[in-house]
Design an enzyme around this catalytic site. Structure first.
Site, PDB file in Angstrom:
ATOM      1  N   ASP A 251       3.483  81.693  38.752  1.00 29.10           N
ATOM      2  CA  ASP A 251       3.818  82.433  37.696  1.00 29.10           C
ATOM      3  C   ASP A 251       2.527  82.203  35.990  1.00 29.10           C
ATOM      4  OD1 ASP A 251       5.067  84.446  39.572  1.00 29.10           O
ATOM      5  OD2 ASP A 251       6.547  84.288  38.674  1.00 29.10           O
TER       6      ASP A 251
ATOM      7  N   GLY B 101       1.010  72.877  45.026  1.00 27.83           N
ATOM      8  CA  GLY B 101       2.599  72.466  44.949  1.00 27.83           C
ATOM      9  C   GLY B 101       1.945  71.128  43.681  1.00 27.83           C
TER      10      GLY B 101
ATOM     11  N   ASP C 242      12.599  72.264  38.451  1.00 31.80           N
ATOM     12  CA  ASP C 242      12.505  73.983  38.714  1.00 31.80           C
ATOM     13  C   ASP C 242      11.449  74.388  38.253  1.00 31.80           C
ATOM     14  OD1 ASP C 242      13.454  76.718  38.931  1.00 31.80           O
ATOM     15  OD2 ASP C 242      14.490  76.946  37.046  1.00 31.80           O
TER      16      ASP C 242
ATOM     17  N   ALA D 178       5.043  73.682  33.860  1.00 32.91           N
ATOM     18  CA  ALA D 178       6.050  74.679  34.299  1.00 32.91           C
ATOM     19  C   ALA D 178       7.265  74.126  34.863  1.00 32.91           C
ATOM     20  CB  ALA D 178       6.128  76.162  34.680  1.00 32.91           C
TER      21      ALA D 178
END
Length: 281
Positions: free
Chosen positions: A230, A199, A224, A260
């Protein structure tokens, strides 16, 4: 340092419609939480990784299956619009896969996947020596096992966690998991190269269980986290397949994953991978 150009990638994996509910906090067992707006968007770990790889600058083709329905046609159009070659996607007899996702105010999420047509995905028989393959475990395990015969670079995002065939663990050039998935799959300690994400704390690369590289994640404000793993998987696969030094590829992938999480949705816009590599010290 000049960075080698990215090489072709085939993503063999899942294609889903993401149904997302944004809530102040995630529910506990048996609890109902009232949320805000409900949205539907393209998703699936395979499709997310294919889109990320294309946006990072690679030539990408998607191998997968969707339903012969409006959602399936929508997913194919979305992939094509993102620059992904969709010639390897076929229409199955069952509905397009669906993921039910709850996202809280801190960007954390809970996901339930209904595979649908993803259960019919088969390994392609036209993989080339120069083409990397990136797969996940939202498709049949037998299909993943069949990819052990792929002639080129083979990467596996071993998520969701499952008991992998020994042939896959031995063959994979790269396995990507988060820390929970790594703990649930002890056989990965024998894999030649495993990336374990932590994380906001970044990621480590392990070779036969021994750490060979570590990278931190740039500090960002999370919106988010659904597509972050991914995007990281796509970036790391592309960097290593291009021959970048492992530490640089890992640091660039961490920067991509951090970027991301600052945007909503499982398929956020991304920049060319080399630009992330130059960001890291």
């Amino acid at each position: 340092m000049d960075l080698a150009p990215l090489r072709p990638l085939a993503v063999v994996g899942s294609i889903n419609v993401d149904v997302v509910a944004r809530v102040a906090r995630l529910p506990g067992p048996g609890e109902t939480v009232l949320g805000g707006a409900l949205t539907r968007s393209p998703g699936g770990k395979g499709a997310n990784q294919a889109v990320a790889a294309a946006r990072l600058g690679a030539r990408v083709r998607m191998v997968g299956c969707v339903g012969d329905d409006s959602d399936g046609r929508w997913m194919i159009d979305a992939l094509r619009d993102a620059g992904v070659d969709t010639g390897g996607i076929w229409l199955g007899d069952t509905p397009t896969g669906t993921a039910l996702i709850a996202v809280d105010a801190n960007g954390e999420n809970q996901i339930v996947v209904c595979p649908g047509a993803n259960a019919a995905v088969e390994a392609p028989d036209d993989l080339g020596d120069d083409e990397a393959v990136l797969a996940q475990l939202e498709i049949p395990l037998a299909t993943v096992a069949a990819l052990a015969t792929a002639p080129g670079f083979l990467a596996l995002n071993a998520a969701p966690a499952a008991e992998l065939p020994a042939s896959v663990v031995e063959r994979a050039d790269l396995v990507i998991v988060n820390e929970t998935e790594y703990a649930l799959q002890p056989a990965l300690a024998a894999a030649r190269l495993v990336a374990v994400t932590h994380g906001a704390a970044g990621a480590v690369l392990l070779s036969r269980g021994t750490e060979v590289a570590r990278a931190s994640a740039p500090p960002v404000t999370a919106v988010d986290s659904v597509g972050a793993g991914d995007a990281f998987a796509a970036a790391l696969t592309l960097g290593l397949h291009a021959g970048w030094p492992p530490e640089l590829a890992l640091r660039a992938a961490c920067a991509v994953g951090a970027d991301a999480v600052t945007m909503p949705g499982a398929q956020p816009p991304l920049r060319p991978l080399a630009s992330y590599a130059w960001e890291v010290p």
